[in-house]
Structures are given as C-alpha cells and as structure tokens.
Design an enzyme around this catalytic site. Structure first.
Site: not given
Length: 519
Positions: A487, A239, A457
């Site tokens: 994610h 991320s 995602d």
C-alpha cells in the site's frame, strides 16, 4: 467492524512493525523525460487567496508552538518537534461562529533555502497525523532540508475533538457479531450493532457529527496554509489523504503548489464501487502472495476460503482465551497484505490456524484494530466512520446488498462476502445524511499534481491513480506508476519513485505523464 477501503496506510505497516525504507536520491531523473514546472514555484511573501468572509481572528491567529506531549498511544516525540492548536470554524458556512481546536505538529526545515510547509495526511480517514508524523520523518528526511514537516489531527480525530463511539468492553463484545450474516438472527444482530454504533457516535460527537466531512477538512487545510504563512499549499497525501488532496485542489486550485498523492483512492467510485475495487485489490494481492509461496492462486484462495468458512461456525481457540472468529480472521489476513514484508507473517499465521491455533491471526487482527495487550482499543475506526458516513451519500439496503453478493463472491471467495455486506452495514441508519456520491476533484487551472500508483496496491488499487489523474484534469494530474507490491509507493524501496517525487517536491521538476518505475 473496521472498514478496509480507507484504512490509514502507515498504521497498517506500523502494526506489522515493518519500517519504511529510506527515501532515495534527490537527483534529477532525466531518463523519465522530466520537465520543470514554473506554475509550482516555491512560495514566498504573504498569504494569498483567503476563503471569503473569514474573520481576522482566524486568519491572523498566531500559533503558540511548544513542546509536544506524549499521548496514550505514543510517547513525546522529542525536541525536534513542536505542537500547537489551530482554531477553525465548527461550521464553515458560519465562519464567525463557534470554533474547534485542531492539533498540529511540525519539525522546522534544516536547510537554508526553505520552500515552505509540507503538509502530510496519512490516510484513514481517522488517522492521527500528530502521532504518525514523527515516525515517518526518517522516510522523508531529505524533504526536511527545504520544508517544515507539518501534520495534524483532522477534525473528529484524536486530539482534534476526537470521537469515541463505544467503550473497550463494547468494542470487544461487538467482535462476536457476524459481519457476514447467514441467518435472519445474524442479520438482525449485524444491523442492530450498526445502529448502536451510530447512536454512540452521535452522542460523542454532538454538533461535530455534521461538520467532520472531507470538505470541512479541506477548508481547514487552507486556513492552515494561511496561518502558517504559505502562499501555496504543498501537500503529501497517502491513501484517503489522496481524496482529501483532490478535494482541496478542486476547492482551491489557485492555491495548489506541489501536491503528491500516493496510494490513490478512485474518486469516480461510489460506496459500492469502492468495495468492489478493494475486493479486487486484496484478491490481487492475495494471488501475488500465493504465487510467491509456490502455490496456485486459485487453489490457495480456495484453501483460505475454506478455513474462513469453517471459522464461521467454529471459531478457533487462542492463547489469550479469546476466540478467533471469521471476521477477526479476515482482518488478520488483510493486514500482512498491506506490505510485502508482511507476507512471511501471513504464512506462519495461516499455518497455525490450519493446525487449530488462531493466536497469530488474532494478534494480526488486533494490530489492525488498534487493540493493545491490555484490551484498550484506539479510535481510528470511530473517526473513520463519522467522517466517511458524512461524506458518502449512498446507503445500500440489505436487500440491495444481497443482490450484489454473488458478484462480490465471484471476485473474491475470501474477501467478497465481508466487503459486500459492509456496503449496507457501515452507514446503516446513520443520523446525518451523506454529502455526495463521489467527491469532486476537478481542478482546472491548478499547478501539476503528482499522482503515484502502485500496481500491487491492495487497499487502493492501481486503477484509481489514472482515474484521479484524469479527473484532476488535463495538464493537472500527472501519473507516475510503480510496478511494486504493498500500500503506497514512496519510501517502499524504489529509488526511481523516491527520486522522482523528491525532484518534484524539492525542485518543481514535473515528470512526464505516464512515467513508469519498474523497480
């Protein structure tokens, strides 16, 4: 107010109590057209390529590894884990000046052919690596055969001079502030809340307020590399950790060893671009969720949008006595979209809300906002705001944002308003200027970096992976695609993804650029 665009990847999953899948086989995947990289060979010998003018008191420091203590948010992790504190310059332009302490955690490699340290950043910004690393260890257990697993609390986070901008009582009071203001009074309250939050951060952070950027943390990483005794940086960023990894590669291309970037932030997007990307990403995930329940995505989206709109005027009661506001409902809807395993939870919560009970959506929102049953809130979003507002130069005004809202609402009737207003509110009247419109991640001369994108995602949409690979540069960014949901890709159920990443990290086997994992 919690920003979704850079939320800690694993924190969302943990709040749902969704465990990561075990990593796949470490065998080669010859069908992917893999090749072996000589540029990313295992590190050995003494550290090389130090940052200019760093005093030996920093580069030569010996870490006092010892037993890890429990924190308010998690118990002590056990005897496998050691913790230490690294000294780093407060101001990297004055490396011989004041220092701050950075909290580190590690589990030493178990195998006989140790490569070095593998540094992890789990996202945010604002996520605590010291708290998260032990819970992620089972997912990356195969990597521990040849690496010390290492993570840390970046500057301004948790045990590394962590910032708390307001009290629990004030956080809960701020939940009543409408994050999608419809009237002049609501707009005034929205921006006043942002001003108050910024003042609290400035008071709590002090001098650190101007020295907690992604660039500062990337420089901290290279100091860690030297002190840990590694010639090359081996790194796994998730991320926001992908943006951090890209910035590191740009600053220190000669030090790049084996870097994996998973759930990739688009480095070409500015503040508004990130918000637009995420509006598309969460709407895409919502569409996929609705299809899985047999609903027409357009009709299902409108039904949820109508529910959210009703909550704007009439919050729902909950079993706790608190009210489910529109903003809390949106946050509760977002959380289960981070993982396909959370979709049944979303169905139950939406059904309950339609029947007049907001308890389940509120519980999901509390999980996202790191609020426990006693009413204590974590500080991830505080650190997140301090870091991202120091990074982001763009400061849209209220008037500029209002002009953008129709486009945001067109992209998503559910999420558009919130994410559109967020562009103006997040860093409104922030006391320090942002550093860049978009981060520089070009890394000419670096070893190949594996960039992993997931087509489903929601938080860091798939398109960002190609943008990152392209900006890293030809021969550096190597893209791997997973046709999945949620994610992040590694440890999410794809043997193809896991074995490809493992082969790269453990043996330096670089897959063919553009490789696709269908399952």
């Amino acid at each position: 107010m919690a920003r979704w665009v850079r939320f800690t990847a694993l924190g969302a999953a943990a709040a749902l109590l969704v465990g990561g899948c075990s990593s796949g086989s470490s065998s080669d995947d010859s069908k992917g057209g893999d090749r072996t990289s000589t540029a990313a060979s295992p590190s050995s010998g003494s550290p090389a390529g130090t940052t200019a003018a760093l005093p030996s008191s920093l580069t030569g420091q010996k870490l006092a590894w010892g037993h890890c203590k429990g924190t308010a948010g998690s118990p002590a992790p056990g005897n496998d884990w050691q913790c230490a504190t690294l000294k780093a310059p407060l101001d990297w332009s004055r490396p011989q000046g004041d220092t701050i302490g950075l909290a580190l955690i590690r589990a030493k490699a178990r195998g006989g052919k140790r490569i070095g340290s593998l540094l992890f950043n789990f996202g945010g910004p604002g996520g605590s690596g010291v708290s998260m690393m032990p819970s992620y260890a089972s997912t990356v257990s195969v990597l521990r055969e040849r690496y010390d697993l290492v993570s840390w609390d970046p500057r301004g986070v948790a045990a590394s001079e962590g910032v708390r901008c307001r009290s629990d009582r004030n956080i809960q009071a701020a939940e009543d502030v409408d994050a999608t203001p419809d009237t002049p009074a609501e707009e005034k309250a929205y921006f006043q809340d942002a001003v108050d939050f910024a003042k609290g951060c400035a008071k709590a952070a002090g001098k650190l307020m101007a020295h907690a950027s992604t660039t500062d943390t990337a420089r901290d990483m290279d100091l860690m590399r030297q002190v840990l005794g590694d010639t090359k940086m081996h790194y796994f960023g998730i991320s926001y950790g992908t943006e951090l990894g890209g910035v590191y590669a740009h600053l220190f291309p000669r030090h790049v060893g084996r870097l994996v970037l998973d759930a990739v932030v688009d480095p070409s997007a500015d503040t508004v671009g990130h918000a637009e990307n995420q509006t598309k990403g969460f709407q895409r995930a919502l569409d996929d969720y609705l299809k899985s329940t047999g609903q027409d995505p357009k009709q299902g989206t409108q039904k949820i949008a109508n529910l959210v709109k009703r909550l704007d005027a009439n919050p729902l009661p909950t079993s706790s006595g608190r009210k489910l506001t529109q903003t809390l409902a949106l946050t509760g809807i977002v959380l289960p979209l981070y993982s396909k395993a959370g979709w049944p939870t979303l169905t139950s919560a939406l059904n309950s809300a339609e029947q007049g009970d907001g308890s389940e959506l509120l519980a999901l929102a509390d999980g996202y906002n790191d609020r426990d049953t006693s009413g204590h809130y974590g500080t991830t979003t505080h650190s997140q705001r301090v870091i991202s507002c120091l990074d982001d130069k763009q400061r849209p005004t209220a008037e500029e944002t209002k002009k953008l809202l129709p486009e945001f609402e067109k992209i998503s009737p559910v999420f558009g308003d919130f994410l559109g207003w967020d562009t103006a509110g997040w860093c409104h009247d922030w006391p320090v200027a942002g550093q860049y419109d978009t981060p520089e991640v070009s890394a000419p001369g670096a070893a190949p970096i594996l960039v992993v994108g997931n087509t489903g995602d929601p938080a860091t949409p798939y398109e960002g992976a190609k943008k990152m690979a392209d900006e890293l540069g030809r021969g550096v960014g190597v893209e791997l695609t997973w046709k999945g949901e949620g994610h992040g890709a590694y440890g999410s159920g794809s043997d193809c993804v896991d074995s490809t990443v493992n082969a790269y990290l453990l043996r330096g086997t670089v897959p063919k650029d553009g490789k696709v994992c269908a399952s």
